[in-house]
Design a protein around this motif. Structure first.
Motif, PDB file in Angstrom:
ATOM      1  N   LEU A   1       0.843  -1.204   0.000  1.00  0.00           N
ATOM      2  CA  LEU A   1       0.000   0.000   0.000  1.00  0.00           C
ATOM      3  C   LEU A   1       0.877   1.251   0.000  1.00  0.00           C
ATOM      4  O   LEU A   1       0.522   2.276  -0.604  1.00  0.00           O
ATOM      5  CB  LEU A   1      -0.963  -0.034   1.190  1.00  0.00           C
ATOM      6  CG  LEU A   1      -1.939  -1.240   1.173  1.00  0.00           C
ATOM      7  CD1 LEU A   1      -2.784  -1.276   2.452  1.00  0.00           C
ATOM      8  CD2 LEU A   1      -2.837  -1.238  -0.060  1.00  0.00           C
ATOM      9  N   GLY A   2       2.033   1.144   0.640  1.00  0.00           N
ATOM     10  CA  GLY A   2       2.984   2.253   0.613  1.00  0.00           C
ATOM     11  C   GLY A   2       3.535   2.493  -0.794  1.00  0.00           C
ATOM     12  O   GLY A   2       3.700   3.635  -1.233  1.00  0.00           O
ATOM     13  N   MET A   3       3.812   1.406  -1.515  1.00  0.00           N
ATOM     14  CA  MET A   3       4.266   1.558  -2.910  1.00  0.00           C
ATOM     15  C   MET A   3       3.178   2.230  -3.747  1.00  0.00           C
ATOM     16  O   MET A   3       3.454   3.136  -4.545  1.00  0.00           O
ATOM     17  CB  MET A   3       4.600   0.184  -3.515  1.00  0.00           C
ATOM     18  CG  MET A   3       5.911  -0.404  -3.024  1.00  0.00           C
ATOM     19  SD  MET A   3       6.100  -2.136  -3.536  1.00  0.00           S
ATOM     20  CE  MET A   3       6.312  -1.933  -5.316  1.00  0.00           C
ATOM     21  N   ALA A   4       1.933   1.787  -3.550  1.00  0.00           N
ATOM     22  CA  ALA A   4       0.821   2.383  -4.317  1.00  0.00           C
ATOM     23  C   ALA A   4       0.730   3.876  -4.005  1.00  0.00           C
ATOM     24  O   ALA A   4       0.529   4.697  -4.906  1.00  0.00           O
ATOM     25  CB  ALA A   4      -0.486   1.673  -3.978  1.00  0.00           C
ATOM     26  N   ASN A   5       0.914   4.218  -2.731  1.00  0.00           N
ATOM     27  CA  ASN A   5       0.852   5.627  -2.333  1.00  0.00           C
ATOM     28  C   ASN A   5       1.902   6.459  -3.077  1.00  0.00           C
ATOM     29  O   ASN A   5       1.605   7.527  -3.617  1.00  0.00           O
ATOM     30  CB  ASN A   5       1.030   5.723  -0.814  1.00  0.00           C
ATOM     31  CG  ASN A   5       0.948   7.162  -0.342  1.00  0.00           C
ATOM     32  OD1 ASN A   5       0.168   7.946  -0.864  1.00  0.00           O
ATOM     33  ND2 ASN A   5       1.784   7.503   0.635  1.00  0.00           N
ATOM     34  N   VAL A   6       3.129   5.956  -3.120  1.00  0.00           N
ATOM     35  CA  VAL A   6       4.199   6.673  -3.828  1.00  0.00           C
ATOM     36  C   VAL A   6       3.833   6.818  -5.306  1.00  0.00           C
ATOM     37  O   VAL A   6       3.996   7.891  -5.907  1.00  0.00           O
ATOM     38  CB  VAL A   6       5.544   5.914  -3.680  1.00  0.00           C
ATOM     39  CG1 VAL A   6       6.618   6.534  -4.568  1.00  0.00           C
ATOM     40  CG2 VAL A   6       5.985   5.872  -2.221  1.00  0.00           C
ATOM     41  N   ILE A   7       3.323   5.749  -5.884  1.00  0.00           N
ATOM     42  CA  ILE A   7       2.989   5.770  -7.317  1.00  0.00           C
ATOM     43  C   ILE A   7       1.913   6.818  -7.605  1.00  0.00           C
ATOM     44  O   ILE A   7       2.032   7.615  -8.541  1.00  0.00           O
ATOM     45  CB  ILE A   7       2.559   4.352  -7.771  1.00  0.00           C
ATOM     46  CG1 ILE A   7       3.761   3.397  -7.696  1.00  0.00           C
ATOM     47  CG2 ILE A   7       1.987   4.378  -9.185  1.00  0.00           C
ATOM     48  CD1 ILE A   7       3.430   1.923  -7.852  1.00  0.00           C
TER      49      ILE A   7
ATOM     50  N   THR B   1       2.400   6.459   4.315  1.00  0.00           N
ATOM     51  CA  THR B   1       3.541   7.281   3.912  1.00  0.00           C
ATOM     52  C   THR B   1       4.820   6.464   4.024  1.00  0.00           C
ATOM     53  O   THR B   1       4.890   5.514   4.813  1.00  0.00           O
ATOM     54  CB  THR B   1       3.661   8.490   4.841  1.00  0.00           C
ATOM     55  OG1 THR B   1       3.866   7.973   6.176  1.00  0.00           O
ATOM     56  CG2 THR B   1       2.404   9.352   4.817  1.00  0.00           C
ATOM     57  N   PRO B   2       5.848   6.831   3.272  1.00  0.00           N
ATOM     58  CA  PRO B   2       7.111   6.080   3.359  1.00  0.00           C
ATOM     59  C   PRO B   2       7.616   5.959   4.798  1.00  0.00           C
ATOM     60  O   PRO B   2       8.103   4.896   5.191  1.00  0.00           O
ATOM     61  CB  PRO B   2       8.057   6.897   2.475  1.00  0.00           C
ATOM     62  CG  PRO B   2       7.146   7.527   1.457  1.00  0.00           C
ATOM     63  CD  PRO B   2       5.867   7.829   2.190  1.00  0.00           C
ATOM     64  N   ASP B   3       7.473   7.003   5.596  1.00  0.00           N
ATOM     65  CA  ASP B   3       7.982   6.915   6.976  1.00  0.00           C
ATOM     66  C   ASP B   3       7.193   5.903   7.802  1.00  0.00           C
ATOM     67  O   ASP B   3       7.759   5.120   8.564  1.00  0.00           O
ATOM     68  CB  ASP B   3       7.921   8.293   7.647  1.00  0.00           C
ATOM     69  CG  ASP B   3       9.037   9.192   7.147  1.00  0.00           C
ATOM     70  OD1 ASP B   3      10.036   8.642   6.613  1.00  0.00           O
ATOM     71  OD2 ASP B   3       8.917  10.427   7.255  1.00  0.00           O
ATOM     72  N   ARG B   4       5.869   5.953   7.646  1.00  0.00           N
ATOM     73  CA  ARG B   4       5.053   5.001   8.412  1.00  0.00           C
ATOM     74  C   ARG B   4       5.362   3.563   7.975  1.00  0.00           C
ATOM     75  O   ARG B   4       5.520   2.656   8.803  1.00  0.00           O
ATOM     76  CB  ARG B   4       3.562   5.313   8.188  1.00  0.00           C
ATOM     77  CG  ARG B   4       2.675   4.349   8.936  1.00  0.00           C
ATOM     78  CD  ARG B   4       1.184   4.661   8.791  1.00  0.00           C
ATOM     79  NE  ARG B   4       0.410   3.541   9.306  1.00  0.00           N
ATOM     80  CZ  ARG B   4      -0.734   3.118   8.788  1.00  0.00           C
ATOM     81  NH1 ARG B   4      -1.275   3.730   7.749  1.00  0.00           N
ATOM     82  NH2 ARG B   4      -1.356   2.094   9.328  1.00  0.00           N
ATOM     83  N   VAL B   5       5.490   3.370   6.662  1.00  0.00           N
ATOM     84  CA  VAL B   5       5.761   2.023   6.144  1.00  0.00           C
ATOM     85  C   VAL B   5       7.150   1.556   6.588  1.00  0.00           C
ATOM     86  O   VAL B   5       7.358   0.382   6.920  1.00  0.00           O
ATOM     87  CB  VAL B   5       5.609   1.988   4.610  1.00  0.00           C
ATOM     88  CG1 VAL B   5       6.024   0.634   4.044  1.00  0.00           C
ATOM     89  CG2 VAL B   5       4.156   2.307   4.219  1.00  0.00           C
ATOM     90  N   ALA B   6       8.089   2.481   6.631  1.00  0.00           N
ATOM     91  CA  ALA B   6       9.438   2.136   7.094  1.00  0.00           C
ATOM     92  C   ALA B   6       9.375   1.640   8.541  1.00  0.00           C
ATOM     93  O   ALA B   6      10.017   0.649   8.902  1.00  0.00           O
ATOM     94  CB  ALA B   6      10.357   3.345   6.978  1.00  0.00           C
TER      95      ALA B   6
ATOM     96  N   ALA C   1      14.054   0.945   4.788  1.00  0.00           N
ATOM     97  CA  ALA C   1      14.256   2.400   4.789  1.00  0.00           C
ATOM     98  C   ALA C   1      13.263   3.092   3.853  1.00  0.00           C
ATOM     99  O   ALA C   1      12.927   2.574   2.786  1.00  0.00           O
ATOM    100  CB  ALA C   1      15.688   2.711   4.338  1.00  0.00           C
ATOM    101  N   ALA C   2      12.811   4.289   4.259  1.00  0.00           N
ATOM    102  CA  ALA C   2      11.819   5.030   3.474  1.00  0.00           C
ATOM    103  C   ALA C   2      12.297   5.269   2.038  1.00  0.00           C
ATOM    104  O   ALA C   2      11.523   5.133   1.086  1.00  0.00           O
ATOM    105  CB  ALA C   2      11.502   6.361   4.167  1.00  0.00           C
ATOM    106  N   GLU C   3      13.599   5.618   1.881  1.00  0.00           N
ATOM    107  CA  GLU C   3      14.115   5.887   0.524  1.00  0.00           C
ATOM    108  C   GLU C   3      14.020   4.637  -0.346  1.00  0.00           C
ATOM    109  O   GLU C   3      13.785   4.708  -1.552  1.00  0.00           O
ATOM    110  CB  GLU C   3      15.594   6.322   0.544  1.00  0.00           C
ATOM    111  CG  GLU C   3      15.962   7.440   1.514  1.00  0.00           C
ATOM    112  CD  GLU C   3      16.089   6.949   2.945  1.00  0.00           C
ATOM    113  OE1 GLU C   3      17.058   6.229   3.233  1.00  0.00           O
ATOM    114  OE2 GLU C   3      15.198   7.267   3.777  1.00  0.00           O
ATOM    115  N   GLU C   4      14.257   3.476   0.276  1.00  0.00           N
ATOM    116  CA  GLU C   4      14.218   2.238  -0.508  1.00  0.00           C
ATOM    117  C   GLU C   4      12.789   1.937  -0.970  1.00  0.00           C
ATOM    118  O   GLU C   4      12.566   1.440  -2.081  1.00  0.00           O
ATOM    119  CB  GLU C   4      14.789   1.063   0.310  1.00  0.00           C
ATOM    120  CG  GLU C   4      15.023  -0.153  -0.570  1.00  0.00           C
ATOM    121  CD  GLU C   4      15.885  -1.243   0.068  1.00  0.00           C
ATOM    122  OE1 GLU C   4      15.955  -1.296   1.308  1.00  0.00           O
ATOM    123  OE2 GLU C   4      16.457  -2.047  -0.694  1.00  0.00           O
TER     124      GLU C   4
END
Ligand SMILES: Nc1nc2c(c(=O)[nH]1)N[C@H]1C(S)=C(S)[C@@H](COP(=O)(O)OP(=O)(O)OC[C@H]3O[C@@H](n4cnc5c(=O)[nH]c(N)nc54)[C@H](O)[C@@H]3O)O[C@H]1N2
Ligand SMILES: Nc1nc2c(c(=O)[nH]1)N[C@H]1C(S)=C(S)[C@@H](COP(=O)(O)OP(=O)(O)OC[C@H]3O[C@@H](n4cnc5c(=O)[nH]c(N)nc54)[C@H](O)[C@@H]3O)O[C@H]1N2
Ligand SMILES: [Mo]
Length: 711
Positions: free
Chosen positions: A233-239, A268-273, A279-282
């Motif tokens: 779901l985090g990947m979908a969010n970034v996309i 969000t990347p931070d929450r998913v991290a 890591a959020a960047e990854e």
């Protein structure tokens, strides 16, 4: 069977029956009725002339000293291994007399057939799971140990598990292998992946254990076990946030994409991290690469679904190809299973028309109209606790529940019940057979006729017998037909032999099944589904998905109707730091116990050469966890939780992160220290959806075996 000339060597085209997506086409070499060896059929493009390590020396299994060759009756105490040989007629008579008595006193539901996928043949698995038991109104078995969590999660999104053609992965530019260990469990996919890599594809593996597959990857990502829904779901969010989604596809071919996008926004990347340990960047980098290195495809495993929220995990990951519009393009999409492309005539196999009610079988007061269903993952509790009626007889075939079912100590206690009449139809004297009252000898696939679908490719295989049955062994269908006759059932279904059943199963209107005939299979050994092209690209524009709406259901009314959130979400694993902090403080390590490279569940675990390759029952632990416990490589360790304790050899390894352990399945209890394999530690808890098994959501503690610990 062919009629050979004495003394000459000849070959027979047949197939591997085991529970594996690769369902290989096999060429068997035979002389004087004896199997000399097997090889992969070079003409099948997917088998491509190769067999896995397990099956390459199949003669070791066929002629194993553990083979059961005659009907056996227990003479000593249960489990003592003392048997008397008796005849098939005596065995069948005794079974039927006992069953008739049980039906009279307790009703037909007191009898439970327990089976899984020892053979995946449509005759000796599917037909043998329906017919006789429908007619007997026995308790029904929910066959949930392997795939139902994943199928249910995937089904909410796509309706049915009709994944893309594995041969089309050569055309992918970005491949994610997610919770699957292809190099061990789907070995014929690896040459395809390597070819794609040669053509420039990036191969990503997402797995908490650095598997053999991960060693072949360009990019390896290790999330905390059971947290993959958050990652997806985090990947979908970034996309969505970066505008990399395919809006035309989302508008035209999905349901509820706006609500879905809004749901993803909280990941969000931070929450998913924080949830996954990545890591959020990854996470951002992965999402961008997945959405831009097109075409991109995901190979999703069943292994990952054997976690407490396995259904939700599969559901979340399955949405990704729709977000980027990967479907319908060569090299894009998702493959969990191809099984629903095989449209055999399932009514002819299962014969639901034979069903009667328990009330038709006897006049016991607790009888229902429809027999109850027992979840196979809870067989331990079912044997020990169920009442009205208790399980008084179990007929086991195609399975070794003493070793493979979770919470082994409970299962074994149930199977040891004095008043249980346990009949096991087996090829080998397994942990389960060893506890039986009666053991019936089963043929191996090279000794009987069957037909196979696959859950990992698009070829139908015919299993033609290569050698006569060993000893007095009989195929499942022959035994069940004989039991039906002995029970006095006169339905013509029980006069159908394997060939008649195969011919009936091939009667199908599906365009994909056209041209697949028994005669052609006999000549060619295997036939590809009648796809428009090879590789085949399903779900092109204009072709519906199998959901009610015909679209990808990102918002699922069907899920809502079943009492779930209509949108995918992340839930912390039941046994984990976030899911149960108290338990995690006592048992800080999450045990994963997925497929062993040299065994297939508990099949092959008794073959000497494979046991040597697998070495001994082991557990991989991180250097940090070992240091804290003064555990050194090779040391015997005690591994325990509230369910039980096992002894394993430690492998100190950075292939797992701290807090995670990995122990491949499955050794027989017989061959394990103190007679206990890892399933003593696994729980009968079922998944959030589909009643599936949770072999990877189990917390444990570990200590050097030499140290005395208070538990
Ligand atoms: N050699 C061999 N081949 C087999 C089998 C076998 O026992 N041995 N079994 C056969 C059967 S019955 C089946 S169903 C298939 C199964 O085939 P796979 O789906 O490949 O199954 P597993 O190897 O059990 O699990 C796959 C991976 O999931 C990982 N995993 C566990 N939990 C998580 C998680 O939370 N997240 C992620 N990302 N990964 C996780 C495990 O570490 C493992 O490496 O294989 C078949 N083929
Ligand atoms: N800890 C842990 N446990 C697991 C798993 C895990 O990943 N971790 N994986 C789970 C999974 S995915 C699955 S699918 C289950 C598998 O559970 P099972 O289906 O029970 O698998 P096997 O251990 O392969 O046992 C199959 C048995 O059927 C017998 N058999 C083969 N062919 C025939 C035949 O034609 N007739 C008869 N009568 N018998 C036959 C074989 O000899 C063998 O003993 O195990 C599950 N157990
Ligand atoms: Mo499985």
């Amino acid at each position: 069977m062919p009629d050979p000339v004495a003394g000459s060597e000849y070959t027979v085209l047949t197939a591997c029956p085991h529970d594996c997506p690769d369902a290989c086409s096999i060429v068997a070499r035979v002389k004087d009725g004896r199997l000399l060896g097997v090889a992969g059929n070079p003409l099948n493009p997917y088998t491509a002339g190769n067999l896995c390590r397990k099956v390459a020396h199949y003669e070791e299994r066929v002629y194993s000293p553990d083979r059961v060759l005659y009907p056996l009756k227990r003479v000593g105490a249960r489990g003592a291994g003392e048997w008397r040989r008796f005849t098939w007629d005596e065995a069948l008579n005794e079974i039927v007399l006992r069953w008739q008595e049980i039906i009279r006193r307790y009703g037909s539901e007191a009898i439970l057939p327990y089976s899984y996928a020892g053979t995946m043949g449509l005759v000796n698995m599917d037909a043998c799971t329906g017919r006789l038991w429908n007619r007997m109104a026995s308790s029904r078995l929910a066959r949930t140990i392997c795939s139902t969590a994943a199928q249910t999660g995937y089904g909410y999104v796509y309706g049915a598990s009709g994944g893309v053609d594995p041969e089309d992965f050569v055309n992918s530019q970005f491949i994610i292998c997610w919770g699957a260990n292809l190099a061990s469990t789907t070995v014929h996919m690896m040459p395809i992946v390597r070819e794609a890599q040669r053509r420039g594809a990036t191969f990503v593996v997402i797995d908490p254990f650095r598997t053999r597959t991960a060693n072949a990857a360009d990019w390896y990502i290790a999330p905390r076990p059971g947290t993959d829904a958050a990652l997806a779901l985090g990947m979908a969010n970034v996309i969505f946030a970066k505008g990399l989604h395919d809006e035309a596809f989302l508008r035209e071919r999905t349901v509820g994409w706006i609500e879905f996008r809004d749901r993803c926004a909280s990941f969000t990347p931070d929450r998913v991290a924080d949830i996954t340990g990545i890591a959020a960047e990854e996470i951002v980098k992965l999402a961008v690469a997945y959405a831009t290195q097109l075409p991109s495809a995901i190979r999703l495993g069943y292994g990952i679904s054997r976690t407490s929220h396995g259904g939700s995990i599969i559901r979340a990951i399955s949405t990704l190809p729709a977000v980027i519009g990967a479907w319908g393009h060569s090299g894009g999409g998702l493959l969990l299973s191809t099984s629903s492309h095989f449209k055999f005539n399932s009514a002819e196999l299962w014969r639901p028309d034979l069903r009667v009610s328990p009330q038709d079988m006897s006049a016991v007061h607790w009888n229902r109209d429809t027999p109850r269903t027992i979840n196979m993952n809870q067989i331990g509790d079912a044997l020990l606790d169920l009442q009205d009626p208790p399980i008084m007889s179990m007929f086991v075939f195609n399975s070794n529940p003493a070793a493979v079912a979770p919470d082994s100590a409970r299962v074994r206690k149930g199977l040891m019940r004095d008043d249980l009449f346990l009949v096991v139809h087996e090829q080998m004297m397994t942990d389960t057979a060893n506890l039986a009252d009666i053991v019936l000898p089963a043929t191996s696939q090279l000794e009987c006729l069957d037909i196979m679908r696959s859950y990992g490719h698009l070829y139908v295989n015919l299993c033609t017998p290569a050698i006569p049955p060993l000893g007095e062994s009989r195929a499942n269908i022959d035994v069940q037909n004989a039991l039906a006759h002995a029970m006095g059932f006169t339905d013509s279904a029980f006069d159908q032999d394997a060939e008649a059943i195969i011919r009936a199963a091939l009667q199908s209107d599906s365009p994909l099944m056209q041209g697949i005939t028994y005669e052609r299979l006999q000549m060619e050994g295997f036939v590809r589904l009648n796809t428009e092209e090879t590789p085949w690209v399903p779900y092109k524009a204009g072709h519906d998905f199998a959901t009610k709406s015909g679209r990808v259901e990102l918002y699922s009314a069907a899920a809502e109707k079943d009492g779930y959130d209509p949108l995918p979400d992340y839930y912390p694993p039941a046994e984990s730091r976030d899911g149960d902090p108290e338990l995690a403080s006592r048992y800080p390590i999450n045990l994963l116990s997925p497929a062993a490279h040299h065994f297939l569940n508990s099949t092959f675990s008794n073959i000497d050469s494979l046991r040597k390759s697998e070495r001994e029952p082991r557990i991989w632990l991180s250097p940090k966890d070992c240091e804290e416990r003064s555990i050194e490589d090779g040391m015997s360790v005690r591994v325990w939780n509230d369910r039980g304790e096992v002894i394993l050899a430690a492998v100190v390894s950075d292939r797992v992160k701290p807090g995670v352990a990995w122990s491949p399945s499955l050794w027989w209890h017989r061959d394990s220290p103190h007679g206990a394999n890892v399933n003593v530690l696994t729980s009968q808890r079922v998944t959030d959806m589909g009643g599936g098994s949770t072999f990877h959501t189990n917390l444990i503690q570990v200590a050097a075996a030499t140290h005395v610990m208070d538990s």
